[in-house]
Design a protein around this motif. Sequence first.
Motif, PDB file in Angstrom:
ATOM      1  N   GLU A   1      29.346   1.495  87.910  1.00  0.00           N
ATOM      2  CA  GLU A   1      29.075   2.320  89.082  1.00  0.00           C
ATOM      3  C   GLU A   1      28.189   3.498  88.724  1.00  0.00           C
ATOM      4  O   GLU A   1      28.135   3.949  87.575  1.00  0.00           O
ATOM      5  CB  GLU A   1      30.386   2.863  89.681  1.00  0.00           C
ATOM      6  CG  GLU A   1      31.253   1.837  90.356  1.00  0.00           C
ATOM      7  CD  GLU A   1      32.440   2.477  91.078  1.00  0.00           C
ATOM      8  OE1 GLU A   1      32.631   3.708  90.934  1.00  0.00           O
ATOM      9  OE2 GLU A   1      33.149   1.746  91.790  1.00  0.00           O
ATOM     10  N   CYS A   2      27.482   3.998  89.731  1.00  0.00           N
ATOM     11  CA  CYS A   2      26.751   5.244  89.586  1.00  0.00           C
ATOM     12  C   CYS A   2      26.733   5.970  90.925  1.00  0.00           C
ATOM     13  O   CYS A   2      26.866   5.364  91.981  1.00  0.00           O
ATOM     14  CB  CYS A   2      25.327   5.007  89.084  1.00  0.00           C
ATOM     15  SG  CYS A   2      24.252   4.126  90.252  1.00  0.00           S
ATOM     16  N   LYS A   3      26.585   7.277  90.856  1.00  0.00           N
ATOM     17  CA  LYS A   3      26.459   8.114  92.032  1.00  0.00           C
ATOM     18  C   LYS A   3      24.983   8.406  92.289  1.00  0.00           C
ATOM     19  O   LYS A   3      24.181   8.526  91.357  1.00  0.00           O
ATOM     20  CB  LYS A   3      27.209   9.436  91.836  1.00  0.00           C
ATOM     21  CG  LYS A   3      28.716   9.296  91.733  1.00  0.00           C
ATOM     22  CD  LYS A   3      29.346   9.063  93.103  1.00  0.00           C
ATOM     23  CE  LYS A   3      30.861   9.140  93.032  1.00  0.00           C
ATOM     24  NZ  LYS A   3      31.481   8.905  94.355  1.00  0.00           N
TER      25      LYS A   3
ATOM     26  N   ILE B   1      25.946  -5.846  79.350  1.00  0.00           N
ATOM     27  CA  ILE B   1      25.155  -4.823  80.028  1.00  0.00           C
ATOM     28  C   ILE B   1      25.519  -3.463  79.457  1.00  0.00           C
ATOM     29  O   ILE B   1      26.699  -3.182  79.175  1.00  0.00           O
ATOM     30  CB  ILE B   1      25.377  -4.859  81.555  1.00  0.00           C
ATOM     31  CG1 ILE B   1      24.381  -3.933  82.267  1.00  0.00           C
ATOM     32  CG2 ILE B   1      26.812  -4.511  81.930  1.00  0.00           C
ATOM     33  CD1 ILE B   1      24.241  -4.209  83.738  1.00  0.00           C
ATOM     34  N   GLU B   2      24.515  -2.638  79.231  1.00  0.00           N
ATOM     35  CA  GLU B   2      24.732  -1.316  78.659  1.00  0.00           C
ATOM     36  C   GLU B   2      25.457  -0.429  79.673  1.00  0.00           C
ATOM     37  O   GLU B   2      25.057  -0.339  80.831  1.00  0.00           O
ATOM     38  CB  GLU B   2      23.395  -0.685  78.275  1.00  0.00           C
ATOM     39  CG  GLU B   2      23.505   0.694  77.655  1.00  0.00           C
ATOM     40  CD  GLU B   2      24.314   0.693  76.381  1.00  0.00           C
ATOM     41  OE1 GLU B   2      25.223   1.549  76.271  1.00  0.00           O
ATOM     42  OE2 GLU B   2      24.055  -0.162  75.510  1.00  0.00           O
ATOM     43  N   GLU B   3      26.528   0.222  79.227  1.00  0.00           N
ATOM     44  CA  GLU B   3      27.348   1.030  80.125  1.00  0.00           C
ATOM     45  C   GLU B   3      27.359   2.511  79.761  1.00  0.00           C
ATOM     46  O   GLU B   3      28.079   3.288  80.377  1.00  0.00           O
ATOM     47  CB  GLU B   3      28.783   0.501  80.140  1.00  0.00           C
ATOM     48  CG  GLU B   3      28.904  -0.945  80.616  1.00  0.00           C
ATOM     49  CD  GLU B   3      30.334  -1.440  80.661  1.00  0.00           C
ATOM     50  OE1 GLU B   3      31.142  -0.831  81.397  1.00  0.00           O
ATOM     51  OE2 GLU B   3      30.652  -2.415  79.948  1.00  0.00           O
TER      52      GLU B   3
ATOM     53  N   ASN C   1      18.133   0.691  88.061  1.00  0.00           N
ATOM     54  CA  ASN C   1      17.683   0.565  86.679  1.00  0.00           C
ATOM     55  C   ASN C   1      18.863   0.259  85.767  1.00  0.00           C
ATOM     56  O   ASN C   1      19.926   0.891  85.880  1.00  0.00           O
ATOM     57  CB  ASN C   1      16.993   1.858  86.241  1.00  0.00           C
ATOM     58  CG  ASN C   1      15.840   2.224  87.152  1.00  0.00           C
ATOM     59  OD1 ASN C   1      14.758   1.677  87.052  1.00  0.00           O
ATOM     60  ND2 ASN C   1      16.087   3.161  88.074  1.00  0.00           N
ATOM     61  N   LEU C   2      18.686  -0.692  84.860  1.00  0.00           N
ATOM     62  CA  LEU C   2      19.769  -1.116  83.993  1.00  0.00           C
ATOM     63  C   LEU C   2      19.217  -1.726  82.711  1.00  0.00           C
ATOM     64  O   LEU C   2      18.017  -2.006  82.596  1.00  0.00           O
ATOM     65  CB  LEU C   2      20.670  -2.117  84.706  1.00  0.00           C
ATOM     66  CG  LEU C   2      20.062  -3.461  85.120  1.00  0.00           C
ATOM     67  CD1 LEU C   2      21.164  -4.516  85.261  1.00  0.00           C
ATOM     68  CD2 LEU C   2      19.320  -3.337  86.456  1.00  0.00           C
ATOM     69  N   VAL C   3      20.128  -1.939  81.735  1.00  0.00           N
ATOM     70  CA  VAL C   3      19.742  -2.499  80.437  1.00  0.00           C
ATOM     71  C   VAL C   3      20.640  -3.684  80.118  1.00  0.00           C
ATOM     72  O   VAL C   3      21.703  -3.528  79.509  1.00  0.00           O
ATOM     73  CB  VAL C   3      19.825  -1.447  79.316  1.00  0.00           C
ATOM     74  CG1 VAL C   3      19.297  -2.035  77.997  1.00  0.00           C
ATOM     75  CG2 VAL C   3      19.048  -0.188  79.683  1.00  0.00           C
ATOM     76  N   PRO C   4      20.243  -4.897  80.526  1.00  0.00           N
ATOM     77  CA  PRO C   4      21.028  -6.078  80.186  1.00  0.00           C
ATOM     78  C   PRO C   4      20.603  -6.662  78.840  1.00  0.00           C
ATOM     79  O   PRO C   4      19.465  -6.484  78.394  1.00  0.00           O
ATOM     80  CB  PRO C   4      20.687  -7.044  81.326  1.00  0.00           C
ATOM     81  CG  PRO C   4      19.275  -6.686  81.684  1.00  0.00           C
ATOM     82  CD  PRO C   4      19.142  -5.190  81.447  1.00  0.00           C
TER      83      PRO C   4
END
Length: 255
Positions: A244-246, A137-139, A152-155
């Motif tokens: 994690e994200c805020k 997963i893109e971090e 939203n994410l980029v696996p």
Amino acid sequence: MIMKNLFVLLSFCIVIFLGSCLSEENERWSDFSGVYVTVAGDDVQGYRLYTDFDAVLEPTQESLSQLEWLKEARRVIVGFDMIEETEELKPGQVYSVILKSAQQIPTFIVGVDTLSVDYQNGGKDSIALKNEPIRSIEESKGSFYVKNGYLNLVPTFDYSPVNPVYFLLYYDGVKDIDVVNNKFCLNLYFNNSTESPYGEISSFISMEIPYGIYSRFIGAGKEDSDSITCRLNVEAFSGNKEIECKLSLKDLQLP
């Protein structure tokens, strides 16, 4: 919702993208392009496109009529021209636009509280039994965030072009929501429906945040402007990952 039908009824095949533009020339010379939006509205009240940076777009009826499928979409990348000349889109402002192009973002709408009665009675532990690891997963900064009710994410994951790919979010409705410390945890489920994948692919995807999470914080007296932390647990080939994200509590809400 009947959990035994979960993976049949509420799915999206990630290798199929719906996109169109009015013409190649229009796409090339759009005032703005590559803008990520959440679609909301209806034929009576009209449609609005809520950007991921808090500006709101109101497409003209004529340009929207040439992209009719967009009315049924949830998350889209759009290109457009401005009705009034504008060099920069500002948060909190509403802009009238002429749509020139659109591409649908793979969007998944299933969120499961594993303590819910539906899952306990009908889920048959399907998440634990069918969950598969993704590649990675893109971090990097900006690749994982919550906005307008979507995570939203980029696996990167294995896939087959002839089999559907499933993603969903699941959580424990007791231990994974911490209203005292303003944080919550979600887990990523993945299944590619094949034992012989064709290859691997990376894709930006959007996943709807379960509404019950927002209501828990509001019920505890929290305000929409409160800052909270979202943690996502991901099972990858290299081992378990936590990112994690805020966000502001209001970001959990759909427009």
